[in-house]
Scaffold this motif. Structure first.
Motif, PDB file in Angstrom:
ATOM      1  N   SER A  29       0.818  -1.223   0.000  1.00 39.17           N
ATOM      2  CA  SER A  29       0.000   0.000   0.000  1.00 39.17           C
ATOM      3  C   SER A  29       0.850   1.271   0.000  1.00 39.17           C
ATOM      4  O   SER A  29       0.386   2.327  -0.427  1.00 39.17           O
ATOM      5  N   PHE A  30       2.099   1.188   0.437  1.00 44.19           N
ATOM      6  CA  PHE A  30       2.991   2.347   0.420  1.00 44.19           C
ATOM      7  C   PHE A  30       3.688   2.503  -0.930  1.00 44.19           C
ATOM      8  O   PHE A  30       4.222   3.556  -1.233  1.00 44.19           O
ATOM      9  N   ILE A  31       3.729   1.413  -1.687  1.00 46.49           N
ATOM     10  CA  ILE A  31       4.517   1.407  -2.922  1.00 46.49           C
ATOM     11  C   ILE A  31       3.675   1.824  -4.131  1.00 46.49           C
ATOM     12  O   ILE A  31       4.157   2.526  -5.026  1.00 46.49           O
ATOM     13  N   THR A  32       2.410   1.419  -4.122  1.00 48.25           N
ATOM     14  CA  THR A  32       1.532   1.641  -5.284  1.00 48.25           C
ATOM     15  C   THR A  32       1.560   3.097  -5.772  1.00 48.25           C
ATOM     16  O   THR A  32       1.788   3.354  -6.942  1.00 48.25           O
ATOM     17  N   ASP A  33       1.324   4.045  -4.870  1.00 52.45           N
ATOM     18  CA  ASP A  33       1.204   5.449  -5.280  1.00 52.45           C
ATOM     19  C   ASP A  33       2.483   6.256  -5.128  1.00 52.45           C
ATOM     20  O   ASP A  33       2.459   7.489  -5.200  1.00 52.45           O
ATOM     21  N   LEU A  34       3.588   5.553  -4.923  1.00 53.25           N
ATOM     22  CA  LEU A  34       4.880   6.225  -4.717  1.00 53.25           C
ATOM     23  C   LEU A  34       5.194   7.281  -5.791  1.00 53.25           C
ATOM     24  O   LEU A  34       5.580   8.407  -5.460  1.00 53.25           O
ATOM     25  N   PRO A  35       5.015   6.948  -7.084  1.00 52.58           N
ATOM     26  CA  PRO A  35       5.350   7.928  -8.118  1.00 52.58           C
ATOM     27  C   PRO A  35       4.473   9.183  -8.069  1.00 52.58           C
ATOM     28  O   PRO A  35       4.912  10.261  -8.465  1.00 52.58           O
ATOM     29  N   GLU A  36       3.241   9.055  -7.568  1.00 51.58           N
ATOM     30  CA  GLU A  36       2.305  10.193  -7.565  1.00 51.58           C
ATOM     31  C   GLU A  36       2.392  11.020  -6.295  1.00 51.58           C
ATOM     32  O   GLU A  36       1.842  12.118  -6.237  1.00 51.58           O
ATOM     33  N   SER A  37       2.992  10.480  -5.234  1.00 56.01           N
ATOM     34  CA  SER A  37       2.898  11.157  -3.956  1.00 56.01           C
ATOM     35  C   SER A  37       4.258  11.474  -3.339  1.00 56.01           C
ATOM     36  O   SER A  37       5.000  10.578  -2.921  1.00 56.01           O
ATOM     37  N   ALA A  38       4.566  12.768  -3.267  1.00 55.82           N
ATOM     38  CA  ALA A  38       5.810  13.208  -2.632  1.00 55.82           C
ATOM     39  C   ALA A  38       5.793  12.854  -1.147  1.00 55.82           C
ATOM     40  O   ALA A  38       6.818  12.519  -0.558  1.00 55.82           O
ATOM     41  N   GLU A  39       4.599  12.908  -0.556  1.00 58.44           N
ATOM     42  CA  GLU A  39       4.469  12.558   0.869  1.00 58.44           C
ATOM     43  C   GLU A  39       4.860  11.109   1.116  1.00 58.44           C
ATOM     44  O   GLU A  39       5.608  10.798   2.050  1.00 58.44           O
ATOM     45  N   LEU A  40       4.339  10.228   0.266  1.00 62.95           N
ATOM     46  CA  LEU A  40       4.676   8.812   0.418  1.00 62.95           C
ATOM     47  C   LEU A  40       6.178   8.584   0.263  1.00 62.95           C
ATOM     48  O   LEU A  40       6.760   7.767   0.971  1.00 62.95           O
ATOM     49  N   ARG A  41       6.770   9.311  -0.668  1.00 59.54           N
ATOM     50  CA  ARG A  41       8.215   9.130  -0.870  1.00 59.54           C
ATOM     51  C   ARG A  41       8.981   9.521   0.386  1.00 59.54           C
ATOM     52  O   ARG A  41       9.941   8.863   0.769  1.00 59.54           O
ATOM     53  N   VAL A  42       8.529  10.585   1.066  1.00 60.16           N
ATOM     54  CA  VAL A  42       9.177  10.987   2.322  1.00 60.16           C
ATOM     55  C   VAL A  42       8.959   9.909   3.384  1.00 60.16           C
ATOM     56  O   VAL A  42       9.886   9.533   4.115  1.00 60.16           O
ATOM     57  N   ILE A  43       7.731   9.389   3.467  1.00 58.82           N
ATOM     58  CA  ILE A  43       7.413   8.365   4.477  1.00 58.82           C
ATOM     59  C   ILE A  43       8.259   7.112   4.255  1.00 58.82           C
ATOM     60  O   ILE A  43       8.914   6.603   5.168  1.00 58.82           O
ATOM     61  N   VAL A  44       8.270   6.630   3.003  1.00 53.50           N
ATOM     62  CA  VAL A  44       9.015   5.395   2.706  1.00 53.50           C
ATOM     63  C   VAL A  44      10.511   5.612   2.923  1.00 53.50           C
ATOM     64  O   VAL A  44      11.204   4.759   3.483  1.00 53.50           O
ATOM     65  N   SER A  45      10.986   6.761   2.507  1.00 51.97           N
ATOM     66  CA  SER A  45      12.392   7.079   2.687  1.00 51.97           C
ATOM     67  C   SER A  45      12.759   7.099   4.179  1.00 51.97           C
ATOM     68  O   SER A  45      13.824   6.605   4.582  1.00 51.97           O
ATOM     69  N   SER A  46      11.864   7.643   5.026  1.00 54.68           N
ATOM     70  CA  SER A  46      12.133   7.661   6.476  1.00 54.68           C
ATOM     71  C   SER A  46      12.112   6.262   7.060  1.00 54.68           C
ATOM     72  O   SER A  46      12.933   5.940   7.925  1.00 54.68           O
ATOM     73  N   ILE A  47      11.159   5.440   6.604  1.00 53.99           N
ATOM     74  CA  ILE A  47      11.107   4.055   7.099  1.00 53.99           C
ATOM     75  C   ILE A  47      12.429   3.361   6.792  1.00 53.99           C
ATOM     76  O   ILE A  47      13.018   2.681   7.645  1.00 53.99           O
ATOM     77  N   ILE A  48      12.926   3.562   5.555  1.00 53.81           N
ATOM     78  CA  ILE A  48      14.174   2.903   5.147  1.00 53.81           C
ATOM     79  C   ILE A  48      15.354   3.387   6.004  1.00 53.81           C
ATOM     80  O   ILE A  48      16.146   2.585   6.498  1.00 53.81           O
ATOM     81  N   THR A  49      15.432   4.700   6.196  1.00 54.73           N
ATOM     82  CA  THR A  49      16.522   5.257   7.013  1.00 54.73           C
ATOM     83  C   THR A  49      16.493   4.693   8.434  1.00 54.73           C
ATOM     84  O   THR A  49      17.519   4.277   8.976  1.00 54.73           O
ATOM     85  N   MET A  50      15.283   4.679   9.029  1.00 50.25           N
ATOM     86  CA  MET A  50      15.171   4.176  10.408  1.00 50.25           C
ATOM     87  C   MET A  50      15.445   2.680  10.485  1.00 50.25           C
ATOM     88  O   MET A  50      16.094   2.203  11.418  1.00 50.25           O
ATOM     89  N   ALA A  51      14.952   1.935   9.490  1.00 48.08           N
ATOM     90  CA  ALA A  51      15.191   0.487   9.474  1.00 48.08           C
ATOM     91  C   ALA A  51      16.693   0.212   9.401  1.00 48.08           C
ATOM     92  O   ALA A  51      17.221  -0.614  10.152  1.00 48.08           O
ATOM     93  N   HIS A  52      17.376   0.922   8.522  1.00 47.07           N
ATOM     94  CA  HIS A  52      18.829   0.747   8.407  1.00 47.07           C
ATOM     95  C   HIS A  52      19.532   1.075   9.722  1.00 47.07           C
ATOM     96  O   HIS A  52      20.480   0.400  10.110  1.00 47.07           O
ATOM     97  N   ALA A  53      19.016   2.114  10.402  1.00 43.67           N
ATOM     98  CA  ALA A  53      19.642   2.543  11.660  1.00 43.67           C
ATOM     99  C   ALA A  53      19.575   1.447  12.724  1.00 43.67           C
ATOM    100  O   ALA A  53      20.427   1.383  13.604  1.00 43.67           O
ATOM    101  N   ILE A  54      18.542   0.599  12.658  1.00 42.60           N
ATOM    102  CA  ILE A  54      18.491  -0.487  13.639  1.00 42.60           C
ATOM    103  C   ILE A  54      18.919  -1.822  13.013  1.00 42.60           C
ATOM    104  O   ILE A  54      18.632  -2.902  13.526  1.00 42.60           O
TER     105      ILE A  54
END
Ligand code: C2E
Ligand code: CA
Ligand code: CA
Ligand code: CA
Length: 275
Positions: free
Chosen positions: A204-229
């Motif tokens: 559900s986070f990936i489907t609209d990624l190209p259309e939504s700058a907000e989603l890109r920020v959210i997914v990017s933050s999830i990735i950063t935090m996941a990497h951090a742990i």
């Protein structure tokens, strides 16, 4: 008066629809009891690729049910039925045995991690640890070639119990992944305490990624935090080149989805050129 009679008809209509749904549920539950024995249940495999290189790193085993009368019944329908009865442990064990056996037999030619889904009820089963241990030794699949996926929901029901079970599985040497991340209510701060290796971001986070700058920020933050742990990140449900490019740009590690391949039977996986 007219409205009232129409309302009555409406009730009759819903009664029939509801009765048919309940009947189908009961029929499927009954048939599921011997589906594993008669080979109606089989495992499809969906590739997971490394984003930088396109290399195949894992396959997720997904159960399929070919019903003699109803045809293909989706796991979205029969897993919840199994989950609501005592059947899920039997079916889950069948799935693990089949998939570890098949992937184990293709080694060393095919050297990938097998991802297998564990349902919440399986996590509660005191026999789970022994089952995983036995399927590994029977199949010859090394523990580091198995990754068990659990959902946030399964963990959050009883985080303390889940932590105990996951720690036990981790001692066997298998990898652990959190599935459908973002659909439940867990936070990475809570997941940090668990012995996890991989985080799978829900489709559900990936489907609209190209259309939504907000989603890109959210997914990017999830990735950063996941990497951090210390977690690797898999994006689920990647269907387009555009989504894949964006995910690569924001540092996602792995991708899974129809753009790369649908879930396919083992022989198709082996002849796909991906392996
Ligand atoms: P899941 O674990 O999140 O598995 C991924 C689902 O997304 C699969 O559906 C897969 O076919 C689908 N998918 C993959 N790529 C794409 C894409 O690009 N677009 C779209 N629209 N869908 C994509 P499937 O095979 O129907 O399985 C549904 C769910 O049933 C699974 O979701 C999982 O929760 C459950 N399930 C399947 N096999 C098992 C099993 O062996 N044990 C347990 N406990 N659950 C299973
Ligand atoms: Ca999964
Ligand atoms: Ca998932
Ligand atoms: Ca790690």
């Amino acid at each position: 008066y007219q409205a009232k009679s129409r309302g009555g008809g409406c009730h009759a209509f819903f009664d029939v629809a509801l009765r048919e749904r309940v009947q189908r549920h009961m029929d499927l539950e009954q048939d599921l009891r011997h589906a594993a024995r008669v080979d109606e249940l089989w495992v499809a495999y969906q590739p997971v690729a490394e984003l930088g290189t396109g290399r195949l790193v894992a396959v997720e085993g997904l159960l399929r049910w070919q019903h003699p009368v109803h045809g293909a019944v989706s796991p979205g329908e029969f897993i919840p039925i199994a989950e609501g009865s005592d059947l899920i442990n039997r079916i889950g064990a069948h799935m693990l045995r089949t998939a570890t056996g098949q992937i184990g037999a293709e080694r060393p030619g095919l050297d990938v991690v097998l991802n297998a889904n564990l349902s919440p009820r399986q996590l509660d089963d005191p026999g789970l640890h022994a089952l995983v241990q036995r399927t590994l030794s029977d199949s010859g699949l090394p523990a580091e070639n198995l990754c068990l996926e659990v959902t946030e929901e399964a963990i959050m029901r009883d985080p303390t119990a889940a932590a105990r079970v996951l720690n036990g599985l981790r001692e066997l040497g298998v990898f652990l992944a959190i599935d459908d991340f973002g659909t439940g209510y867990s936070s990475l701060a809570q997941l940090r305490r668990l012995p996890l290796d991989t985080l799978k971001i829900d489709r559900s986070f990936i489907t609209d990624l190209p259309e939504s700058a907000e989603l890109r920020v959210i997914v990017s933050s999830i990735i950063t935090m996941a990497h951090a742990i210390g977690l690797d990140v898999v994006a689920e449900g990647v269907e387009t080149a555009r989504q894949l490019d964006l995910l690569r740009d924001i540092g996602c590690d792995h991708a899974q989805g129809y753009y790369l391949s649908k879930p396919v039977p083992l022989d198709e996986l082996l002849s796909s050129g991906l392996t």
